[in-house]
Design a protein around this motif. Structure first.
Motif, mmCIF file in Angstrom:
data_model
loop_
_atom_site.group_PDB
_atom_site.id
_atom_site.type_symbol
_atom_site.label_atom_id
_atom_site.label_comp_id
_atom_site.label_asym_id
_atom_site.label_seq_id
_atom_site.Cartn_x
_atom_site.Cartn_y
_atom_site.Cartn_z
ATOM 1 N N MET A 28 30.390 56.577 -1.926
ATOM 2 C CA MET A 28 29.845 57.363 -2.888
ATOM 3 C C MET A 28 29.994 58.764 -2.724
ATOM 4 O O MET A 28 30.004 59.535 -3.950
ATOM 5 C CB MET A 28 28.233 56.967 -3.309
ATOM 6 C CG MET A 28 28.053 55.588 -3.483
ATOM 7 S SD MET A 28 28.899 54.751 -5.256
ATOM 8 C CE MET A 28 27.924 56.028 -6.443
ATOM 9 N N THR A 29 30.609 59.372 -1.736
ATOM 10 C CA THR A 29 30.447 60.796 -1.713
ATOM 11 C C THR A 29 31.922 61.455 -1.815
ATOM 12 O O THR A 29 32.051 62.494 -1.714
ATOM 13 C CB THR A 29 29.933 61.377 -0.289
ATOM 14 O OG1 THR A 29 30.878 60.682 0.895
ATOM 15 C CG2 THR A 29 28.687 60.645 0.028
ATOM 16 N N TYR A 30 32.892 60.358 -2.158
ATOM 17 C CA TYR A 30 34.289 60.880 -2.450
ATOM 18 C C TYR A 30 34.338 60.846 -3.915
ATOM 19 O O TYR A 30 34.232 59.741 -4.526
ATOM 20 C CB TYR A 30 35.243 59.976 -1.476
ATOM 21 C CG TYR A 30 35.168 59.934 -0.060
ATOM 22 C CD1 TYR A 30 34.170 59.498 0.607
ATOM 23 C CD2 TYR A 30 35.987 60.855 0.494
ATOM 24 C CE1 TYR A 30 33.920 59.967 2.011
ATOM 25 C CE2 TYR A 30 35.918 61.053 1.901
ATOM 26 C CZ TYR A 30 34.825 60.686 2.613
ATOM 27 O OH TYR A 30 34.677 60.925 3.961
ATOM 28 N N ASP A 31 35.047 61.740 -4.457
ATOM 29 C CA ASP A 31 35.252 62.108 -6.058
ATOM 30 C C ASP A 31 36.763 61.494 -6.240
ATOM 31 O O ASP A 31 36.615 60.978 -7.627
ATOM 32 C CB ASP A 31 34.814 63.546 -6.228
ATOM 33 C CG ASP A 31 33.562 63.888 -5.494
ATOM 34 O OD1 ASP A 31 33.881 65.027 -5.007
ATOM 35 O OD2 ASP A 31 32.725 63.473 -5.976
ATOM 36 N N TYR A 32 37.535 61.672 -5.773
ATOM 37 C CA TYR A 32 39.016 61.424 -6.196
ATOM 38 C C TYR A 32 39.478 59.999 -5.436
ATOM 39 O O TYR A 32 39.306 60.016 -4.178
ATOM 40 C CB TYR A 32 39.696 62.654 -5.774
ATOM 41 C CG TYR A 32 39.216 63.719 -6.536
ATOM 42 C CD1 TYR A 32 38.599 64.828 -5.879
ATOM 43 C CD2 TYR A 32 39.375 63.888 -8.014
ATOM 44 C CE1 TYR A 32 38.196 65.848 -6.350
ATOM 45 C CE2 TYR A 32 38.944 65.155 -8.396
ATOM 46 C CZ TYR A 32 37.867 66.137 -7.747
ATOM 47 O OH TYR A 32 37.834 67.158 -8.263
ATOM 48 N N TRP A 33 40.171 59.266 -6.324
ATOM 49 C CA TRP A 33 40.591 57.925 -5.874
ATOM 50 C C TRP A 33 41.957 57.764 -6.278
ATOM 51 O O TRP A 33 42.666 58.114 -7.294
ATOM 52 C CB TRP A 33 39.692 56.880 -6.375
ATOM 53 C CG TRP A 33 38.379 56.891 -5.795
ATOM 54 C CD1 TRP A 33 37.310 57.594 -5.898
ATOM 55 C CD2 TRP A 33 37.789 56.384 -4.468
ATOM 56 N NE1 TRP A 33 36.272 57.487 -5.310
ATOM 57 C CE2 TRP A 33 36.753 56.672 -4.393
ATOM 58 C CE3 TRP A 33 38.506 55.366 -3.447
ATOM 59 C CZ2 TRP A 33 35.759 56.193 -3.449
ATOM 60 C CZ3 TRP A 33 37.877 54.840 -2.651
ATOM 61 C CH2 TRP A 33 36.442 55.105 -2.367
ATOM 62 N N GLY A 34 42.881 57.131 -5.214
ATOM 63 C CA GLY A 34 44.365 56.644 -5.746
ATOM 64 C C GLY A 34 44.071 55.378 -6.449
ATOM 65 O O GLY A 34 42.982 54.838 -6.692
ATOM 66 N N GLN A 35 45.355 54.848 -6.834
ATOM 67 C CA GLN A 35 45.378 53.577 -7.583
ATOM 68 C C GLN A 35 45.077 52.490 -6.554
ATOM 69 O O GLN A 35 44.799 51.225 -7.109
ATOM 70 C CB GLN A 35 46.567 53.603 -8.301
ATOM 71 C CG GLN A 35 47.805 53.021 -7.644
ATOM 72 C CD GLN A 35 48.432 54.124 -6.459
ATOM 73 O OE1 GLN A 35 47.883 55.299 -6.550
ATOM 74 N NE2 GLN A 35 49.235 53.699 -6.033
ATOM 75 N N GLU B 176 48.958 56.183 -3.076
ATOM 76 C CA GLU B 176 49.196 55.273 -2.030
ATOM 77 C C GLU B 176 50.580 54.586 -1.977
ATOM 78 O O GLU B 176 51.079 54.161 -3.109
ATOM 79 C CB GLU B 176 48.138 54.304 -1.812
ATOM 80 C CG GLU B 176 46.734 54.958 -1.760
ATOM 81 C CD GLU B 176 45.934 54.815 -3.193
ATOM 82 O OE1 GLU B 176 44.679 54.531 -3.147
ATOM 83 O OE2 GLU B 176 46.751 54.822 -3.997
ATOM 84 N N SER B 177 51.031 54.177 -0.690
ATOM 85 C CA SER B 177 52.330 53.352 -0.457
ATOM 86 C C SER B 177 52.061 52.649 0.736
ATOM 87 O O SER B 177 51.367 52.989 1.540
ATOM 88 C CB SER B 177 53.544 54.166 -0.746
ATOM 89 O OG SER B 177 53.597 55.240 0.324
ATOM 90 N N GLY B 178 52.994 51.695 0.868
ATOM 91 C CA GLY B 178 52.934 50.964 2.175
ATOM 92 C C GLY B 178 52.291 49.566 2.382
ATOM 93 O O GLY B 178 52.510 49.108 3.430
ATOM 94 N N GLY B 179 51.569 49.205 1.281
ATOM 95 C CA GLY B 179 51.193 48.018 1.477
ATOM 96 C C GLY B 179 51.903 46.890 1.472
ATOM 97 O O GLY B 179 53.348 47.330 1.244
ATOM 98 N N GLY B 180 51.560 45.621 1.730
ATOM 99 C CA GLY B 180 52.665 44.585 1.854
ATOM 100 C C GLY B 180 51.996 43.418 2.385
ATOM 101 O O GLY B 180 50.649 43.339 2.616
ATOM 102 N N LEU B 181 52.922 42.253 2.475
ATOM 103 C CA LEU B 181 52.235 40.977 3.219
ATOM 104 C C LEU B 181 52.942 41.349 4.497
ATOM 105 O O LEU B 181 54.154 41.363 5.018
ATOM 106 C CB LEU B 181 53.026 39.833 2.424
ATOM 107 C CG LEU B 181 52.877 38.472 3.035
ATOM 108 C CD1 LEU B 181 51.410 38.141 3.144
ATOM 109 C CD2 LEU B 181 53.696 37.482 2.090
ATOM 110 N N VAL B 182 51.944 40.730 5.434
ATOM 111 C CA VAL B 182 52.240 40.942 7.123
ATOM 112 C C VAL B 182 51.574 39.606 7.503
ATOM 113 O O VAL B 182 50.648 39.095 7.203
ATOM 114 C CB VAL B 182 51.966 41.997 7.696
ATOM 115 C CG1 VAL B 182 50.522 42.160 7.615
ATOM 116 C CG2 VAL B 182 52.698 42.298 8.956
#
Length: 123
Positions: free
Chosen positions: A108-115, A6-12
């Motif tokens: 719970m039905t999703y197996d793979y996750w980003g950081q 993932e990318s694009g987070g921040g303060l707004v």
């Protein structure tokens, strides 16, 4: 190997916009459901928006419907979340997730996750 970044987070400020991106590898969007989830401090992780069948079906949490838009770029194998009219209660770590059996917003039905990527909305 499935990988989600993932990318694009921040303060707004409240009322502002952000666009999150999730670069996916190891699978195609035809194979898996993919989506965005978030976790605020002291709260359980919750579904925000998911998409299946390369855009054929999209789902949104009631709290974000009309403000957030999920989309995919199949050529880039990238998932996006456009977030408009942000509110302080949208503050959370946002995660991208994928799963062959991924169902609606059911975490719970999703197996793979980003950081995860932090989104902070100030009032």
């Amino acid at each position: 190997e499935v990988r989600l970044v993932e990318s694009g987070g921040g303060l707004v400020q409240a009322g502002g916009s952000l666009r999150l991106s999730c670069a996916a590898s190891g699978f195609t969007f035809d194979e898996y459901a993919i989506g965005w989830f978030r976790q605020a401090p002291g709260k359980e992780r919750e579904g925000v928006s998911t998409i299946r069948n390369s855009g054929g079906h999209t789902y949104y949490a009631h709290s974000v419907k009309g403000r957030f838009t999920i989309s995919v770029d199949n050529a880039k194998n990238t998932l996006y979340l456009q977030m408009n009219s942000l509110k302080p209660e949208d503050t959370a770590v946002y995660y991208c997730a994928a799963g062959a059996q991924g169902s609606y917003l059911a975490t719970m039905t999703y197996d793979y996750w980003g950081q995860g990527t932090q989104v902070t909305v100030s009032s």
